[in-house]
Design a protein around this motif. Structure first.
Motif, PDB file in Angstrom:
ATOM      1  N   ILE A  56       0.844  -1.198   0.000  1.00 35.30           N
ATOM      2  CA  ILE A  56       0.000   0.000   0.000  1.00 35.30           C
ATOM      3  C   ILE A  56       0.879   1.248   0.000  1.00 35.30           C
ATOM      4  CG2 ILE A  56      -1.916  -1.143   1.213  1.00 35.30           C
ATOM      5  CD1 ILE A  56      -1.051   0.302   3.767  1.00 35.30           C
ATOM      6  N   LEU A  57       0.343   2.299  -0.590  1.00 31.29           N
ATOM      7  CA  LEU A  57       0.986   3.613  -0.525  1.00 31.29           C
ATOM      8  C   LEU A  57       0.068   4.495   0.322  1.00 31.29           C
ATOM      9  CD1 LEU A  57       2.996   5.843  -1.405  1.00 31.29           C
ATOM     10  CD2 LEU A  57       1.579   6.161  -3.439  1.00 31.29           C
ATOM     11  N   VAL A  58       0.621   5.075   1.373  1.00 28.08           N
ATOM     12  CA  VAL A  58      -0.178   5.891   2.289  1.00 28.08           C
ATOM     13  C   VAL A  58       0.282   7.337   2.198  1.00 28.08           C
ATOM     14  CG1 VAL A  58      -0.915   6.205   4.682  1.00 28.08           C
ATOM     15  CG2 VAL A  58      -0.321   3.919   3.864  1.00 28.08           C
TER      16      VAL A  58
ATOM     17  N   GLY B 230      -0.516  11.061   3.826  1.00 23.78           N
ATOM     18  CA  GLY B 230      -1.239  11.566   4.988  1.00 23.78           C
ATOM     19  C   GLY B 230      -0.747  12.912   5.463  1.00 23.78           C
TER      20      GLY B 230
ATOM     21  N   THR C  70       9.272  10.422   3.933  1.00 23.22           N
ATOM     22  CA  THR C  70       8.817   9.135   3.397  1.00 23.22           C
ATOM     23  C   THR C  70       9.376   8.018   4.263  1.00 23.22           C
ATOM     24  OG1 THR C  70       8.851  10.041   1.179  1.00 23.22           O
ATOM     25  CG2 THR C  70       8.780   7.662   1.354  1.00 23.22           C
ATOM     26  N   TYR C  71       8.544   7.042   4.532  1.00 21.29           N
ATOM     27  CA  TYR C  71       8.978   5.880   5.313  1.00 21.29           C
ATOM     28  C   TYR C  71       8.507   4.636   4.559  1.00 21.29           C
ATOM     29  CZ  TYR C  71       9.028   2.384   9.059  1.00 21.29           C
ATOM     30  OH  TYR C  71       9.231   1.261   9.794  1.00 21.29           O
ATOM     31  N   HIS C  72       9.430   3.679   4.365  1.00 23.21           N
ATOM     32  CA  HIS C  72       9.038   2.436   3.682  1.00 23.21           C
ATOM     33  C   HIS C  72       9.312   1.251   4.589  1.00 23.21           C
ATOM     34  CE1 HIS C  72       8.160  -0.325   0.438  1.00 23.21           C
ATOM     35  NE2 HIS C  72       9.250  -0.993   0.775  1.00 23.21           N
ATOM     36  N   ASP C  73       8.317   0.414   4.758  1.00 21.07           N
ATOM     37  CA  ASP C  73       8.459  -0.793   5.582  1.00 21.07           C
ATOM     38  C   ASP C  73       8.295  -2.009   4.676  1.00 21.07           C
ATOM     39  OD1 ASP C  73       8.151  -2.957   7.301  1.00 21.07           O
ATOM     40  OD2 ASP C  73       7.281  -1.715   8.880  1.00 21.07           O
TER      41      ASP C  73
ATOM     42  N   ALA D 240       4.436  -1.492   2.990  1.00 21.24           N
ATOM     43  CA  ALA D 240       3.751  -0.196   3.011  1.00 21.24           C
ATOM     44  C   ALA D 240       4.745   0.942   2.870  1.00 21.24           C
ATOM     45  CB  ALA D 240       2.981  -0.038   4.315  1.00 21.24           C
ATOM     46  N   THR D 241       4.327   1.973   2.137  1.00 18.08           N
ATOM     47  CA  THR D 241       5.117   3.197   2.018  1.00 18.08           C
ATOM     48  C   THR D 241       4.266   4.338   2.553  1.00 18.08           C
ATOM     49  OG1 THR D 241       6.169   2.342   0.023  1.00 18.08           O
ATOM     50  CG2 THR D 241       6.356   4.702   0.411  1.00 18.08           C
ATOM     51  N   LEU D 242       4.850   5.090   3.451  1.00 13.61           N
ATOM     52  CA  LEU D 242       4.117   6.208   4.063  1.00 13.61           C
ATOM     53  C   LEU D 242       4.761   7.511   3.635  1.00 13.61           C
ATOM     54  CD1 LEU D 242       2.127   7.435   6.224  1.00 13.61           C
ATOM     55  CD2 LEU D 242       3.982   7.131   7.869  1.00 13.61           C
ATOM     56  N   VAL D 243       3.940   8.426   3.141  1.00 10.56           N
ATOM     57  CA  VAL D 243       4.423   9.779   2.836  1.00 10.56           C
ATOM     58  C   VAL D 243       3.613  10.733   3.708  1.00 10.56           C
ATOM     59  CG1 VAL D 243       4.733  11.521   1.057  1.00 10.56           C
ATOM     60  CG2 VAL D 243       4.942   9.100   0.460  1.00 10.56           C
ATOM     61  N   TRP D 244       4.285  11.437   4.576  1.00 13.34           N
ATOM     62  CA  TRP D 244       3.598  12.326   5.527  1.00 13.34           C
ATOM     63  C   TRP D 244       3.923  13.777   5.189  1.00 13.34           C
ATOM     64  CZ3 TRP D 244      -0.164  10.644   8.371  1.00 13.34           C
ATOM     65  CH2 TRP D 244      -0.709  11.469   9.376  1.00 13.34           C
ATOM     66  N   LEU D 245       2.900  14.535   4.970  1.00 13.16           N
ATOM     67  CA  LEU D 245       3.081  15.955   4.665  1.00 13.16           C
ATOM     68  C   LEU D 245       3.066  16.729   5.991  1.00 13.16           C
ATOM     69  CD1 LEU D 245       0.744  16.079   1.549  1.00 13.16           C
ATOM     70  CD2 LEU D 245       3.213  15.825   1.597  1.00 13.16           C
TER      71      LEU D 245
END
Lengths: 158, 162
Positions: free
Chosen positions: A133-135, A137, B132-135, B140-145
């Motif tokens: 998944i691409l999150v 936020g 950006t954090y990738h696990d 999962a890839t997290l992009v936090w603004l």
């Protein structure tokens, strides 16, 4: 004398195998069946009054739990399924003022652009295999909750 | 002494003459010294040959000797067949090695091409504080603004859900 027919047969089989593998790769990677979910995230809070937000499904909740996020509650606001063909782009609404634009740049890579009030705020190019998944936020203005947009591949509709 | 007389002496020595003729030769030997000398020489030569000529004795019977040869021949035949098979296998190997090499190259290039297209990750954002954090394990890839959007997507006032 026997090596010539053998050589020809081996070459034919090799060509067939390569052609089939290439065809299967192309056939499998032709379209992206995607799902965009808009989530509301908070800590032990109830959904906003009058809104029938449902808890996010367990598989997604588990993945979110593994990420460095401080929220404990994730509620689904909207969900959109869509298909993006190879070398094409598709824009879907995640809310009234936010859109997600997804382009299939190759058989494995996607370009994802987030628009807010028609303004590009984020663009990313990355692979998105099935099961990942691409999150995207950010915190809400009140800072006690957050919004999340989740993009993932879903099985093809039969 | 002529050749005829010499041959007669030899025949006498070998015991091949009839009795009457042998008696005549014996008388002749008693009279003629040259003939007696030749007779002695022939006799010595014969004794020397008989004494030193060792008969060849086979360690095994004739039948066993030949059957051994036959078995050796039969054993050599399959070995010859195997020896003929080796060049055929070598020919196949000579062909398969470049084909296998080609196949490995093709697969490697396909994998390289696919990998190069699957590991490209680029990001552009107007938000300099985004991270950006990738696990890998979670997939999962997290992009936090870092700051709220001008219009939060989940802001209920912005949602068209009613």
């Amino acid at each position: 004398m026997t090596s010539r027919p053998f050589a020809a047969a081996a070459l034919v089989w090799l060509s067939v195998a390569l052609a089939l593998s290439e065809a299967s790769v192309r056939a499998g990677g032709a379209d992206f069946n995607l799902q965009a979910q808009l989530l509301w995230a908070g800590n032990g809070v109830n959904p906003p009054e009058g809104k029938n937000f449902k808890p996010v499904e367990p598989a997604v909740a588990k993945k979110l739990k593994d990420l460095p996020l401080k929220w404990t509650t994730y509620l689904e606001v909207s969900r959109t399924n869509f298909v993006v063909a190879l070398s094409s782009a598709r824009t879907v609404d995640v809310s009234a003022k936010c859109q997600l634009e997804v382009s299939a740049k190759s058989d494995s890579n996607l370009e994802v652009v987030l628009h807010s009030k028609s303004k590009e705020v984020f663009k990313r190019n990355q692979p998105l295999p099935e099961g990942e998944i691409l999150v995207l936020g950010g915190n809400n203005a009140s800072n006690d909750s957050a919004w999340l947009v989740i993009l993932r591949r879903i099985p093809r509709a039969k | 002494m002529d050749n005829e007389a010499q041959l007669k002496l030899q025949a006498y020595l070998d015991g091949e003459l009839p009795e009457a003729e042998a008696r005549e030769v014996a008388n002749w030997l008693a009279r003629d010294r040259d003939a007696a000398a030749l007779h002695n020489e022939l006799k010595n030569t014969r004794q020397a040959l008989v004494g030193h000529e060792t008969g060849i004795q086979l360690p095994e019977s004739r039948e066993f000797f030949w059957s051994k040869l036959e078995r050796e021949i039969q054993r050599a035949e399959p070995r010859e067949a195997v020896a003929n098979a080796v060049p055929w296998a070598a020919r196949i190997r000579r062909f398969l090695m470049p084909v296998a090499g080609l196949a490995v190259l093709v697969v490697a290039s396909m994998l390289t091409f696919n990998n190069s297209s699957t590991h490209v990750s680029e990001m552009e954002t107007s938000d300099s504080g985004a991270f950006t954090y990738h696990d890998d394990a979670a997939g999962a890839t997290l992009v936090w603004l870092s700051h709220p959007l001008e219009s939060d997507p989940a802001d209920e006032d912005d949602l068209d859900i009613e």
